[in-house]
Write an enzyme that holds these catalytic residues in place. Structure first.
Site, PDB file in Angstrom:
ATOM      1  N   ASP A 145       9.183   0.997   5.898  1.00 37.14           N
ATOM      2  CA  ASP A 145      10.188   0.302   6.708  1.00 37.14           C
ATOM      3  C   ASP A 145      10.982   1.282   7.563  1.00 37.14           C
ATOM      4  O   ASP A 145      11.204   1.073   8.754  1.00 37.14           O
ATOM      5  CB  ASP A 145      11.169  -0.466   5.815  1.00 37.14           C
ATOM      6  CG  ASP A 145      10.477  -1.505   4.960  1.00 37.14           C
ATOM      7  OD1 ASP A 145       9.287  -1.783   5.218  1.00 37.14           O
ATOM      8  OD2 ASP A 145      11.125  -2.022   4.036  1.00 37.14           O
ATOM      9  N   THR A 201       0.824  -1.205   0.000  1.00 38.97           N
ATOM     10  CA  THR A 201       0.000   0.000   0.000  1.00 38.97           C
ATOM     11  C   THR A 201       0.861   1.259   0.000  1.00 38.97           C
ATOM     12  O   THR A 201       0.377   2.324  -0.354  1.00 38.97           O
ATOM     13  CB  THR A 201      -0.905   0.041   1.254  1.00 38.97           C
ATOM     14  OG1 THR A 201      -0.083  -0.247   2.392  1.00 38.97           O
ATOM     15  CG2 THR A 201      -2.017  -0.992   1.164  1.00 38.97           C
TER      16      THR A 201
HETATM   17 MG    MG Z   1      15.025  -4.111   2.950  1.00 36.04          MG
END
Ligand code: MG
Ligand code: ADP
Length: 385
Positions: A174, A33
């Protein structure tokens, strides 16, 4: 003394000025997403990457990792060039060097540094060891140089290092999770506004465990497929006259799908829009303390990634099916797919049993033994020493 600081002293012959740490992450839900301006709900892992660091004033960057066989890699800051990142055995050093390049490119003064890295985040397992390395490095360098970046700014800079220096077209989830998550919470992330909310997620208090099954495979088509999925999403958004698929409300999905001729684009859009909706509903359930009820949303997310988005693989499907059959409330692949890790929400007392069932299923299928750990939502990046 902290082991990373000791390592620094042995390697460089003097002590570091500090040690910084940033965690890996698992995404509870909201997969694929982030490049659609959508929502994600990751949390930080207890596993983290440490960086011991000291400032230099001579325009030199030296980086060393205890986790790779190559020795220290030296860069001249003035010569850092995204067209020529380090190659071969030194290619890992592109991550910390990329962070320095991104800082300099943003006109933030970095005068040089010596770094030593060590980590217990498994690499290439979909748990974002790359973001942990970038964020820990960015935090060390900004602290050492007194650079006033907010955590979201730091995350954006770390992402830029990965996108534009290392050359990996990842979204910002992340780095945000690693930089901004807090202990006992999942991080609700709006990847358009970068607005974030910390959602209480105390599995232990609820008698629950989150099992992370690292399949230990990474199929070769992962990178190409990721680029294809991104471009399909952008194509579909353009065909629908939307800035991004985020702008397609769940309630208008069917009408929008009817306007798309290509069945593949339809499936991709269906995944993204239903996945955003699952993030919203998961957040509501967590806020209401109804943790077990998130299970079906996790499982629906897996089915969507497997069938509509086509980014799962036999190992991930086996981990999920086996965990579900062994009594998980729900489970799903997490991360980009084609290998990496799956996540299962289970009763705490079922941990050993579910683990055994998955290990046995992998053995029976002739797969390598999976690495199974329990994850608790943990703290984001921090200075240790
Ligand atoms: Mg990575
Ligand atoms: P993931 O982020 O899912 O673990 P990536 O392929 O994005 O997988 O990033 C893994 C790469 O990041 C490794 O191959 C290595 O180049 C680099 N890396 C991560 N952690 C370390 C570390 N502790 N020491 C050296 N390099 C690392």
């Amino acid at each position: 003394m902290n082991a990373t600081a000791r390592e620094f002293r042995e390697l460089y012959g003097y002590g570091p000025e500090g040690v910084w740490a940033a965690p890996g992450r698992v995404n509870l839900i909201g997969e694929h997403t982030d490049y659609n301006d959508g929502f994600a709900l990751p949390f930080a892992l207890p596993q983290r990457t440490e960086v011991a660091a000291a400032r230099r004033t001579d325009g030199i960057l030296r980086v060393h990792s205890a986790d790779v066989p190559s020795g220290a890699v030296t860069f001249e800051l003035a010569a850092l060039d995204p067209a020529q990142p380090p190659q071969g055995a030194d290619s890992w050093a592109a991550y910390p060097a990329g962070v320095v390049w991104a800082l300099l490119d943003a006109d933030l003064p970095v005068s040089g540094a010596d770094l030593t890295i060590r980590s217990d985040v498994p690499t290439g397992a979909g748990l974002s060891s790359s973001a942990a390395l970038e964020v820990a490095t960015a935090l060390a360098l900004t602290d050492l140089h007194g650079l006033p970046l907010t955590r979201p700014e730091l995350a954006a800079l770390a992402r830029r290092a990965e996108n534009d220096y290392v050359g990996v077209p990842c979204g910002v989830m992340d780095q945000m999770a690693s930089a901004c998550a807090t202990d006992g919470h999942a991080l609700h992330l709006d990847t358009r506004s970068l607005e974030q909310r910390h959602i209480p997620f105390d599995c232990a208090a609820a008698g629950l465990r989150l099992l992370v099954v690292d399949t230990r495979v990474k199929h070769a088509l992962a990178d190409g497929a990721y680029a294809q999925r991104r471009s399909s999403c952008h194509e579909a958004a353009a065909a629908l006259g939307l800035p991004a698929l985020r702008d397609l409300p769940y309630g208008e999905l069917d009408r929008a799908l009817a306007r798309l001729g290509d069945p593949v684009l339809r499936s991709r859009v269906r995944h993204v829009v239903t996945e955003n909706e699952r993030v919203v509903r998961t957040e509501e359930l967590l806020r209401a303390g109804r943790l077990r009820e998130t299970g079906p949303l996790l499982s629906a997310g897996h089915a969507s990634l497997r069938d509509d988005y086509e980014v799962s693989c036999p190992e991930l499907d086996l981990a999920v099916a086996t965990a579900d059959a062994a009594g998980a409330y729900g489970s799903r692949m997490t991360g980009g797919g084609f290998g990496g890790s799956a996540l299962a929400l289970i009763d705490a007392e079922a941990e050993a049993e579910v683990g055994r069932a998955v290990t046995r299923a992998f053995r029976d299928a002739g797969y390598a033994a999976p690495r199974i750990t329990a994850a608790a939502p943990s703290a984001g990046a921090t200075r240790l020493v």
